[in-house]
Design a protein around this motif. Structure first.
Motif, PDB file in Angstrom:
ATOM      1  N   VAL A 135       0.858  -1.192   0.000  1.00  0.00           N
ATOM      2  CA  VAL A 135       0.000   0.000   0.000  1.00  0.00           C
ATOM      3  C   VAL A 135       0.892   1.239   0.000  1.00  0.00           C
ATOM      4  CG1 VAL A 135      -1.800   1.273   1.225  1.00  0.00           C
ATOM      5  CG2 VAL A 135      -1.831  -1.239   1.208  1.00  0.00           C
ATOM      6  N   ILE A 136       0.569   2.198  -0.856  1.00  0.00           N
ATOM      7  CA  ILE A 136       1.414   3.377  -1.036  1.00  0.00           C
ATOM      8  C   ILE A 136       0.554   4.568  -1.449  1.00  0.00           C
ATOM      9  CG2 ILE A 136       1.864   2.961  -3.514  1.00  0.00           C
ATOM     10  CD1 ILE A 136       4.861   3.720  -2.865  1.00  0.00           C
ATOM     11  N   GLY A 137       1.065   5.762  -1.236  1.00  0.00           N
ATOM     12  CA  GLY A 137       0.374   6.975  -1.667  1.00  0.00           C
ATOM     13  C   GLY A 137       0.897   7.454  -3.010  1.00  0.00           C
ATOM     14  N   MET A 138      -0.026   7.795  -3.920  1.00  0.00           N
ATOM     15  CA  MET A 138       0.318   8.446  -5.189  1.00  0.00           C
ATOM     16  C   MET A 138      -0.521   9.719  -5.264  1.00  0.00           C
ATOM     17  SD  MET A 138       0.553   5.540  -8.191  1.00  0.00           S
ATOM     18  CE  MET A 138       1.412   6.603  -9.372  1.00  0.00           C
ATOM     19  N   HIS A 139       0.032  10.809  -4.754  1.00  0.00           N
ATOM     20  CA  HIS A 139      -0.720  12.060  -4.698  1.00  0.00           C
ATOM     21  C   HIS A 139      -0.442  12.876  -5.952  1.00  0.00           C
ATOM     22  CE1 HIS A 139      -1.404  16.203  -2.656  1.00  0.00           C
ATOM     23  NE2 HIS A 139      -2.468  15.812  -3.321  1.00  0.00           N
ATOM     24  N   PHE A 140      -1.347  12.753  -6.925  1.00  0.00           N
ATOM     25  CA  PHE A 140      -1.260  13.534  -8.154  1.00  0.00           C
ATOM     26  C   PHE A 140      -1.751  14.956  -7.890  1.00  0.00           C
ATOM     27  CE2 PHE A 140      -1.500   9.180  -9.654  1.00  0.00           C
ATOM     28  CZ  PHE A 140      -0.710   9.159 -10.795  1.00  0.00           C
ATOM     29  N   MET A 141      -1.319  15.889  -8.724  1.00  0.00           N
ATOM     30  CA  MET A 141      -1.750  17.275  -8.629  1.00  0.00           C
ATOM     31  C   MET A 141      -2.807  17.563  -9.703  1.00  0.00           C
ATOM     32  SD  MET A 141       0.191  18.318  -6.115  1.00  0.00           S
ATOM     33  CE  MET A 141       0.673  16.759  -5.347  1.00  0.00           C
ATOM     34  N   ASN A 142      -3.655  18.510  -9.443  1.00  0.00           N
ATOM     35  CA  ASN A 142      -4.742  18.873 -10.347  1.00  0.00           C
ATOM     36  C   ASN A 142      -4.387  20.119 -11.160  1.00  0.00           C
ATOM     37  OD1 ASN A 142      -7.348  18.907 -11.475  1.00  0.00           O
ATOM     38  ND2 ASN A 142      -8.138  20.209  -9.837  1.00  0.00           N
ATOM     39  N   PRO A 143      -4.565  20.100 -12.485  1.00  0.00           N
ATOM     40  CA  PRO A 143      -5.105  19.038 -13.344  1.00  0.00           C
ATOM     41  C   PRO A 143      -4.058  17.975 -13.651  1.00  0.00           C
ATOM     42  CG  PRO A 143      -4.658  21.009 -14.642  1.00  0.00           C
ATOM     43  CD  PRO A 143      -4.367  21.379 -13.220  1.00  0.00           C
ATOM     44  N   PRO A 145      -3.454  15.642 -16.020  1.00  0.00           N
ATOM     45  CA  PRO A 145      -2.732  15.474 -17.288  1.00  0.00           C
ATOM     46  C   PRO A 145      -1.639  16.527 -17.518  1.00  0.00           C
ATOM     47  CG  PRO A 145      -5.098  15.256 -17.620  1.00  0.00           C
ATOM     48  CD  PRO A 145      -4.903  15.805 -16.231  1.00  0.00           C
ATOM     49  N   ILE A 146      -1.704  17.637 -16.803  1.00  0.00           N
ATOM     50  CA  ILE A 146      -0.770  18.743 -17.026  1.00  0.00           C
ATOM     51  C   ILE A 146       0.313  18.825 -15.957  1.00  0.00           C
ATOM     52  CG2 ILE A 146      -0.573  21.266 -17.151  1.00  0.00           C
ATOM     53  CD1 ILE A 146      -3.415  21.273 -18.347  1.00  0.00           C
ATOM     54  N   MET A 147      -0.071  18.690 -14.703  1.00  0.00           N
ATOM     55  CA  MET A 147       0.871  18.881 -13.598  1.00  0.00           C
ATOM     56  C   MET A 147       1.870  17.733 -13.513  1.00  0.00           C
ATOM     57  SD  MET A 147      -0.007  21.782 -12.289  1.00  0.00           S
ATOM     58  CE  MET A 147       0.460  21.923 -10.565  1.00  0.00           C
ATOM     59  N   LYS A 148       3.140  18.078 -13.334  1.00  0.00           N
ATOM     60  CA  LYS A 148       4.219  17.096 -13.380  1.00  0.00           C
ATOM     61  C   LYS A 148       4.441  16.343 -12.070  1.00  0.00           C
ATOM     62  CE  LYS A 148       5.864  17.603 -17.602  1.00  0.00           C
ATOM     63  NZ  LYS A 148       5.899  16.471 -18.557  1.00  0.00           N
ATOM     64  N   LEU A 149       4.150  16.974 -10.954  1.00  0.00           N
ATOM     65  CA  LEU A 149       4.501  16.383  -9.660  1.00  0.00           C
ATOM     66  C   LEU A 149       3.580  15.234  -9.264  1.00  0.00           C
ATOM     67  CD1 LEU A 149       6.102  16.469  -6.948  1.00  0.00           C
ATOM     68  CD2 LEU A 149       4.340  18.069  -6.132  1.00  0.00           C
ATOM     69  N   ILE A 166       6.623   2.095  -8.088  1.00  0.00           N
ATOM     70  CA  ILE A 166       5.718   3.228  -8.298  1.00  0.00           C
ATOM     71  C   ILE A 166       6.490   4.479  -8.714  1.00  0.00           C
ATOM     72  CG2 ILE A 166       4.023   4.733  -7.194  1.00  0.00           C
ATOM     73  CD1 ILE A 166       3.050   1.880  -7.897  1.00  0.00           C
ATOM     74  N   MET A 167       7.673   4.658  -8.201  1.00  0.00           N
ATOM     75  CA  MET A 167       8.508   5.784  -8.640  1.00  0.00           C
ATOM     76  C   MET A 167       8.809   5.665 -10.137  1.00  0.00           C
ATOM     77  SD  MET A 167       9.395   7.900  -6.033  1.00  0.00           S
ATOM     78  CE  MET A 167      11.045   8.571  -6.310  1.00  0.00           C
ATOM     79  N   GLU A 168       9.208   4.477 -10.581  1.00  0.00           N
ATOM     80  CA  GLU A 168       9.534   4.269 -11.991  1.00  0.00           C
ATOM     81  C   GLU A 168       8.294   4.361 -12.867  1.00  0.00           C
ATOM     82  OE1 GLU A 168      12.659   4.048 -13.282  1.00  0.00           O
ATOM     83  OE2 GLU A 168      13.131   4.629 -11.209  1.00  0.00           O
ATOM     84  N   LEU A 169       7.183   3.829 -12.379  1.00  0.00           N
ATOM     85  CA  LEU A 169       5.929   3.914 -13.122  1.00  0.00           C
ATOM     86  C   LEU A 169       5.528   5.364 -13.352  1.00  0.00           C
ATOM     87  CD1 LEU A 169       3.374   2.506 -14.315  1.00  0.00           C
ATOM     88  CD2 LEU A 169       2.382   2.656 -12.015  1.00  0.00           C
ATOM     89  N   SER A 170       5.674   6.191 -12.332  1.00  0.00           N
ATOM     90  CA  SER A 170       5.319   7.611 -12.445  1.00  0.00           C
ATOM     91  C   SER A 170       6.141   8.289 -13.538  1.00  0.00           C
ATOM     92  CB  SER A 170       5.536   8.316 -11.103  1.00  0.00           C
ATOM     93  OG  SER A 170       4.722   7.753 -10.092  1.00  0.00           O
ATOM     94  N   LYS A 171       7.401   7.901 -13.646  1.00  0.00           N
ATOM     95  CA  LYS A 171       8.258   8.485 -14.683  1.00  0.00           C
ATOM     96  C   LYS A 171       7.781   8.122 -16.078  1.00  0.00           C
ATOM     97  CE  LYS A 171      12.349   8.406 -11.688  1.00  0.00           C
ATOM     98  NZ  LYS A 171      13.675   7.767 -11.441  1.00  0.00           N
ATOM     99  N   THR A 172       7.237   6.899 -16.250  1.00  0.00           N
ATOM    100  CA  THR A 172       6.735   6.497 -17.572  1.00  0.00           C
ATOM    101  C   THR A 172       5.523   7.321 -17.988  1.00  0.00           C
ATOM    102  OG1 THR A 172       5.191   4.770 -16.812  1.00  0.00           O
ATOM    103  CG2 THR A 172       7.500   4.124 -17.127  1.00  0.00           C
ATOM    104  N   LEU A 173       4.868   7.954 -17.001  1.00  0.00           N
ATOM    105  CA  LEU A 173       3.725   8.830 -17.288  1.00  0.00           C
ATOM    106  C   LEU A 173       4.175  10.245 -17.646  1.00  0.00           C
ATOM    107  CD1 LEU A 173       1.384   7.830 -14.295  1.00  0.00           C
ATOM    108  CD2 LEU A 173       1.311   6.949 -16.634  1.00  0.00           C
ATOM    109  N   LYS A 175       5.787  12.074 -15.446  1.00  0.00           N
ATOM    110  CA  LYS A 175       5.704  12.812 -14.188  1.00  0.00           C
ATOM    111  C   LYS A 175       7.059  12.854 -13.484  1.00  0.00           C
ATOM    112  CE  LYS A 175       1.237  13.242 -14.735  1.00  0.00           C
ATOM    113  NZ  LYS A 175       0.711  14.544 -15.233  1.00  0.00           N
ATOM    114  N   VAL A 176       7.137  13.719 -12.484  1.00  0.00           N
ATOM    115  CA  VAL A 176       8.321  13.789 -11.629  1.00  0.00           C
ATOM    116  C   VAL A 176       7.909  13.318 -10.237  1.00  0.00           C
ATOM    117  CG1 VAL A 176      10.096  15.269 -10.631  1.00  0.00           C
ATOM    118  CG2 VAL A 176       9.255  15.720 -12.958  1.00  0.00           C
ATOM    119  N   PRO A 177       8.253  12.075  -9.884  1.00  0.00           N
ATOM    120  CA  PRO A 177       7.871  11.576  -8.559  1.00  0.00           C
ATOM    121  C   PRO A 177       8.831  12.063  -7.485  1.00  0.00           C
ATOM    122  CG  PRO A 177       9.037   9.874  -9.772  1.00  0.00           C
ATOM    123  CD  PRO A 177       8.935  11.060 -10.700  1.00  0.00           C
TER     124      PRO A 177
END
Length: 296
Positions: A135-143, A145-149, A166-173, A175-177
């Protein structure tokens, strides 16, 4: 990972689904409301249309993204093939704990369980499952599709392997984890929410008006959006919920929500989502100052 289940078709959920689907993942978007699912898919389609208009993607990309998303009204059906579940339901601890109990029962044993919570303890959520290390947190920013963090929050028992995945997965999107530890509000909201709350206090105390406060912060601090406008954008109910979580967690008066914020939420003035908050968004009217009745 191939199959990503997203729970909740609201602002954050449909944004997360959009982001994964555009990156080529198969997405199962889950919401108990057919109306919410329909609205969520319409939002994704409109956002893709904007990207086509700006020539960031083409029509084929748009159609592939939409084809990657399927919708479900039950968790059990939606998570059957999930390699990862991202919960993006309302910021309510009881609701989230109930969802994670259902996920524990319905998900394959290899499924990583993530939550998009912006303030609630990952450790507390993980404790209702038999796989706290997954179990882990993935706190995306709004909006989304645009926000990198993306804040990646480790619970007390979250494994190094899951965190790395999850860190590596975020990079494939694209994003900057950023990895952070499990404390109320994490980093983003621990810093942001007191600032928004202090801005509301300044309005409540008559230091300045809505537009004046926002103008000072935009022009003086180079913020792209004033704090009161940002609070409207986030949702005043969400701001209140996060502040309450931090106040309960730290027992520090600096996190106590301003009475004006409490009153506005109780009156249903939640910001953009309700059509009125510190500004008036109804009928395409220009932004107006909040009614004086809420300053009493």
């Amino acid at each position: 990972m191939k199959n990503i289940a997203v729970i909740g078709a609201g602002t954050m959920g449909n944004g997360i689904a959009h982001t994964f689907a555009q990156s080529g993942f198969k997405v199962q978007l889950i919401d108990i409301s057919e109306v919410s699912l329909k609205k969520g898919m319409e939002t994704i389609s409109k956002n893709l249309d904007r990207m086509v208009a700006k020539e960031k993607i083409n029509e084929t990309d748009k159609n592939k993204t939409l084809a990657n998303i399927s919708t479900f009204t039950t968790i059990a059906e939606g998570v059957k093939l999930a390699d990862l579940v991202v919960e993006a339901a309302t910021e309510n601890i009881d609701l989230k704990l109930n969802i994670f109990k259902q996920l524990e029962a319905a998900c394959p044993s290899h499924t990583i369980l993530a939550t998009n919570t912006s303030s609630i303890s990952i450790t507390q959520i993980a404790a209702v499952t038999q796989r706290p290390e997954m179990v882990i947190g993935m706190h995306f920013m709004n909006p989304v599709p645009i926000m990198k963090l993306v804040e990646i929050i480790r619970g007390y028992n979250t494994s190094n392997e899951v965190t790395h995945t999850i860190m590596e997965l975020s990079k494939t999107l694209g994003k900057v984890p950023v990895e952070v530890n499990d404390y109320p509000g994490f980093v983003a909201n621990r810093i942001l929410m007191p600032m928004l709350n202090e801005s509301i206090e300044a309005l409540y105390n008559g230091v300045a008006g809505v537009e004046e406060i926002d103008t000072v912060m935009k022009l003086g601090m180079a913020h792209p959006m004033g704090p009161l406008q940002l609070a409207d954008f986030i949702g005043l109910d969400v701001c209140l919920s996060i502040l309450n979580v931090m106040y309960d967690g730290f027992k520090n008066p600096k996190y106590a929500p301003c009475p004006l914020l409490v009153n506005m939420v109780q009156a249903g003035k939640l910001g953009i989502k309700s059509g009125e908050g510190f500004y008036d968004y109804s009928e395409n009217r220009k932004a107006e100052k909040v009614s004086k009745q809420f300053l009493k």
